[in-house]
Design an enzyme around this catalytic site. Sequence first.
Site, PDB file in Angstrom:
ATOM      1  N   GLU A 143     -29.406   5.063  15.252  1.00  0.00           N
ATOM      2  CA  GLU A 143     -28.802   6.705  15.823  1.00  0.00           C
ATOM      3  C   GLU A 143     -30.301   6.220  17.231  1.00  0.00           C
ATOM      4  O   GLU A 143     -31.656   6.346  16.956  1.00  0.00           O
ATOM      5  CB  GLU A 143     -29.389   7.193  14.601  1.00  0.00           C
ATOM      6  CG  GLU A 143     -28.796   8.668  15.993  1.00  0.00           C
ATOM      7  CD  GLU A 143     -29.585   9.976  14.345  1.00  0.00           C
ATOM      8  OE1 GLU A 143     -30.735  10.216  13.795  1.00  0.00           O
ATOM      9  OE2 GLU A 143     -28.688  10.631  14.752  1.00  0.00           O
ATOM     10  N   GLU A 191     -28.986  17.579   6.370  1.00  0.00           N
ATOM     11  CA  GLU A 191     -28.442  17.552   7.130  1.00  0.00           C
ATOM     12  C   GLU A 191     -29.178  16.496   8.105  1.00  0.00           C
ATOM     13  O   GLU A 191     -30.063  16.494   8.329  1.00  0.00           O
ATOM     14  CB  GLU A 191     -28.230  18.392   8.357  1.00  0.00           C
ATOM     15  CG  GLU A 191     -26.676  17.943   8.992  1.00  0.00           C
ATOM     16  CD  GLU A 191     -26.459  18.939  10.485  1.00  0.00           C
ATOM     17  OE1 GLU A 191     -26.739  20.127  10.000  1.00  0.00           O
ATOM     18  OE2 GLU A 191     -25.597  18.381  10.800  1.00  0.00           O
ATOM     19  N   LYS A 239     -39.545  26.687   8.038  1.00  0.00           N
ATOM     20  CA  LYS A 239     -41.247  25.851   9.309  1.00  0.00           C
ATOM     21  C   LYS A 239     -39.856  25.007   9.694  1.00  0.00           C
ATOM     22  O   LYS A 239     -38.908  24.015  10.224  1.00  0.00           O
ATOM     23  CB  LYS A 239     -41.545  25.437   8.594  1.00  0.00           C
ATOM     24  CG  LYS A 239     -42.571  24.840   9.569  1.00  0.00           C
ATOM     25  CD  LYS A 239     -42.912  23.318   9.171  1.00  0.00           C
ATOM     26  CE  LYS A 239     -42.523  22.071  10.321  1.00  0.00           C
ATOM     27  NZ  LYS A 239     -42.857  22.135  11.918  1.00  0.00           N
ATOM     28  N   CYS A 270     -27.061  15.219  16.585  1.00  0.00           N
ATOM     29  CA  CYS A 270     -27.169  14.446  15.167  1.00  0.00           C
ATOM     30  C   CYS A 270     -25.562  14.267  15.003  1.00  0.00           C
ATOM     31  O   CYS A 270     -24.761  12.984  14.652  1.00  0.00           O
ATOM     32  CB  CYS A 270     -27.330  14.972  14.007  1.00  0.00           C
ATOM     33  SG  CYS A 270     -26.536  16.567  13.675  1.00  0.00           S
TER      34      CYS A 270
HETATM   35  P1  NDP Z   1     -38.209  14.722  11.966  1.00  0.00           P
HETATM   36  O1  NDP Z   1     -37.649  14.342  10.942  1.00  0.00           O
HETATM   37  O2  NDP Z   1     -39.466  14.308  12.153  1.00  0.00           O
HETATM   38  O3  NDP Z   1     -38.264  16.517  11.789  1.00  0.00           O
HETATM   39  C1  NDP Z   1     -36.869  17.716  11.726  1.00  0.00           C
HETATM   40  C2  NDP Z   1     -38.311  18.841  11.146  1.00  0.00           C
HETATM   41  O4  NDP Z   1     -38.743  18.513  10.178  1.00  0.00           O
HETATM   42  C3  NDP Z   1     -39.141  18.677  12.208  1.00  0.00           C
HETATM   43  O5  NDP Z   1     -39.459  20.300  11.891  1.00  0.00           O
HETATM   44  C4  NDP Z   1     -40.574  18.510  11.630  1.00  0.00           C
HETATM   45  O6  NDP Z   1     -41.816  19.155  12.192  1.00  0.00           O
HETATM   46  C5  NDP Z   1     -40.488  18.255   9.757  1.00  0.00           C
HETATM   47  N1  NDP Z   1     -40.705  16.865   9.599  1.00  0.00           N
HETATM   48  C6  NDP Z   1     -41.701  15.749  10.091  1.00  0.00           C
HETATM   49  N2  NDP Z   1     -42.600  15.220   8.895  1.00  0.00           N
HETATM   50  C7  NDP Z   1     -41.743  16.106   7.538  1.00  0.00           C
HETATM   51  C8  NDP Z   1     -42.257  15.970   6.383  1.00  0.00           C
HETATM   52  N3  NDP Z   1     -43.153  14.972   6.041  1.00  0.00           N
HETATM   53  N4  NDP Z   1     -42.284  17.434   5.590  1.00  0.00           N
HETATM   54  C9  NDP Z   1     -41.863  17.897   5.667  1.00  0.00           C
HETATM   55  N5  NDP Z   1     -40.932  17.769   7.427  1.00  0.00           N
HETATM   56  C10 NDP Z   1     -41.222  17.700   8.371  1.00  0.00           C
HETATM   57  O7  NDP Z   1     -37.654  14.281  13.344  1.00  0.00           O
HETATM   58  P2  NDP Z   1     -37.854  14.098  14.653  1.00  0.00           P
HETATM   59  O8  NDP Z   1     -38.615  15.647  15.533  1.00  0.00           O
HETATM   60  O9  NDP Z   1     -39.384  13.496  14.602  1.00  0.00           O
HETATM   61  O10 NDP Z   1     -37.213  13.048  15.680  1.00  0.00           O
HETATM   62  C11 NDP Z   1     -37.045  12.150  15.052  1.00  0.00           C
HETATM   63  C12 NDP Z   1     -35.898  11.427  14.382  1.00  0.00           C
HETATM   64  O11 NDP Z   1     -34.801  12.754  14.176  1.00  0.00           O
HETATM   65  C13 NDP Z   1     -33.912  11.528  16.572  1.00  0.00           C
HETATM   66  O12 NDP Z   1     -34.909  10.558  17.296  1.00  0.00           O
HETATM   67  C14 NDP Z   1     -33.258  12.096  15.548  1.00  0.00           C
HETATM   68  O13 NDP Z   1     -32.578  10.795  14.659  1.00  0.00           O
HETATM   69  C15 NDP Z   1     -33.341  12.600  14.090  1.00  0.00           C
HETATM   70  N6  NDP Z   1     -33.144  13.717  14.461  1.00  0.00           N
HETATM   71  C16 NDP Z   1     -31.606  14.550  13.409  1.00  0.00           C
HETATM   72  C17 NDP Z   1     -31.109  15.673  13.748  1.00  0.00           C
HETATM   73  C18 NDP Z   1     -30.393  16.116  13.151  1.00  0.00           C
HETATM   74  O14 NDP Z   1     -30.069  17.425  13.761  1.00  0.00           O
HETATM   75  N7  NDP Z   1     -29.524  15.213  12.014  1.00  0.00           N
HETATM   76  C19 NDP Z   1     -32.347  16.725  14.454  1.00  0.00           C
HETATM   77  C20 NDP Z   1     -33.559  16.195  15.297  1.00  0.00           C
HETATM   78  C21 NDP Z   1     -33.424  14.648  14.434  1.00  0.00           C
HETATM   79  P3  NDP Z   1     -42.485  18.507  13.675  1.00  0.00           P
HETATM   80  O15 NDP Z   1     -41.255  18.790  14.566  1.00  0.00           O
HETATM   81  O16 NDP Z   1     -43.303  19.899  13.520  1.00  0.00           O
HETATM   82  O17 NDP Z   1     -43.142  17.414  12.679  1.00  0.00           O
END
Ligand code: NDP
Length: 500
Positions: free
Chosen positions: A396, A264, A188, A298
């Site tokens: 972050e 991660e 997903k 990240c």
């Molecule tokens: P999220 O954790 O919200 O999103 C990451 C993934 O999880 C996306 O595919 C998202 O789907 C999905 N997701 C969101 N909510 C749920 C849930 N309840 N159950 C299962 N899956 C879910 O990150 P954001 O995109 O909101 O980014 C916010 C913050 O996260 C950033 O500012 C950063 O701090 C951190 N981040 C860290 C990353 C890393 O590589 N370590 C990568 C991205 C973000 P969808 O986007 O469709 O809602």
Amino acid sequence: MSDSSIVLSLPDQPREFGFFVDGSWSPIESREVFERFSPGHGVPVTRIPKCTDADLDAAVNAARKAFDDRRWSGLSGADRAAVLLKAAEGVRTRAEEIAYWETLENGKPISQARAEVGGCVGMFEYASGLARSLHGDSFNNLGDGMFGVVTREPVGVVGVITPWNFPFLILCERIPYILAAGCTIVAKPSEVTSATTLILAEILHDAGLPAGVLNVVTGSGSTIGQGLIEHEQVDMLSFTGSTAVGRRVVEASGKSNFKKLGLELGGKNPQIVFADADLEDAADGVAFGIGFNTGQCCVSGSRLIVERTVAEKFASMVAEKFRKVRVGDPLDERTQVGAITTDAQNTTIMGYIEKGRAEGATLIHGGEQLDFGHGQYIAPTLFGNVTSEMTIAREEIFGPVLTVMPFDTLEEAVAIANDTEYGLAASVWTKNIDKALVVTRRVQAGRFWINTTLSGGPELPIGGFKQSGWGREAGIYGVEEYTQVKSVHIEIGKRTPWVA
Ligand code: NDP
């Protein structure tokens, strides 16, 4: 590739994608649709279906059946490797297409997207070798009557949830290794960046991956993502994203079937610069470490910790790099820093910049939105006079915002570096090998760079210490992560009777 200024054109109309379950495409018609606007241009570029709970169930059931009937795990490592190698070729052949859609949905520069896709070819090639070399262990020291074997078995159906910052790269740091281990997958992607995951599904299908082994469902995290993490038929979940959602994943595992987890999560990664470093090299690396992918990594080096005797000079050197870096249209081949991926992230970053000012940090460079007449852009930003209690030093930001703090001794540098709940990555810049090694040993981080930053590849593992996550991706560790071990005792000859 040309070095002249080629600006690729935008698509005439948004590209439509279906989703992929059990080897078939489900068309977008008759479904609710998510329309993605390019963050660099503000125009619609893709249209992706919003899957329903029933679609998710169909995808998980397909992956379950494909795992249980051994159509993939029952193949030899050599046969799995052949599919992965064909997929590598498919990614190579369609690299330009993948990079283009990645740039349109994410806002990253096209040159960077191309380099990332090139790296992904290597992930498939490397994992193909691991499919053949994966093995267990044997114990020939249990006495004449017993032989022991430890086998590795694929963990089962794996849910893969990926974020929007590196939609294709993060996917390819996981999928080839999971497939090499013999697992089946329901992926997903983030709703805002689904296109290249769907293209990969097509590539793997064309490479001969059996139906049901890789399924892709699209939709929001709060609906489809949540359904996947709670699903009773998913054996393992690989989640990359925020620490907040990471906590929900842990909760969902405990409340459902105790699925194994790979996490991660976030990072607040230190860059330690000693006065004896090659300062020109270090300034360039530090600017790259926070400017790359607009700091939406990240592993971005977001906390600069510099030896006090050179701190002021070094901050000016980094500011000078920020002045020169080319921010702008992601489709322009000269661009080094592209757009901020989502409106919400743009607001978050600007909020942190305001907070930095309000808490008393000194803005040395940037701090503002850049207006190119299209899309959303933030100038690379540098804050001085930062203290470890300030919000911008602790949380972050996930944007092109760098904070500078001075140190006097190696011990102090290490203490500042470790003063965070995260432990994803760190860099040290020095020409003194002893200092470099001492710092490497003492700083708590899953990835470490000496006189470089953000280097990576298929061989070395990825993952975090502390609240940056669990488990490792890539390398041999990345395949082993998706296996479980079984110990087998084999009696040789006649058993010593229990009942006389
Ligand atoms: P999220 O954790 O919200 O999103 C990451 C993934 O999880 C996306 O595919 C998202 O789907 C999905 N997701 C969101 N909510 C749920 C849930 N309840 N159950 C299962 N899956 C879910 O990150 P954001 O995109 O909101 O980014 C916010 C913050 O996260 C950033 O500012 C950063 O701090 C951190 N981040 C860290 C990353 C890393 O590589 N370590 C990568 C991205 C973000 P969808 O986007 O469709 O809602």
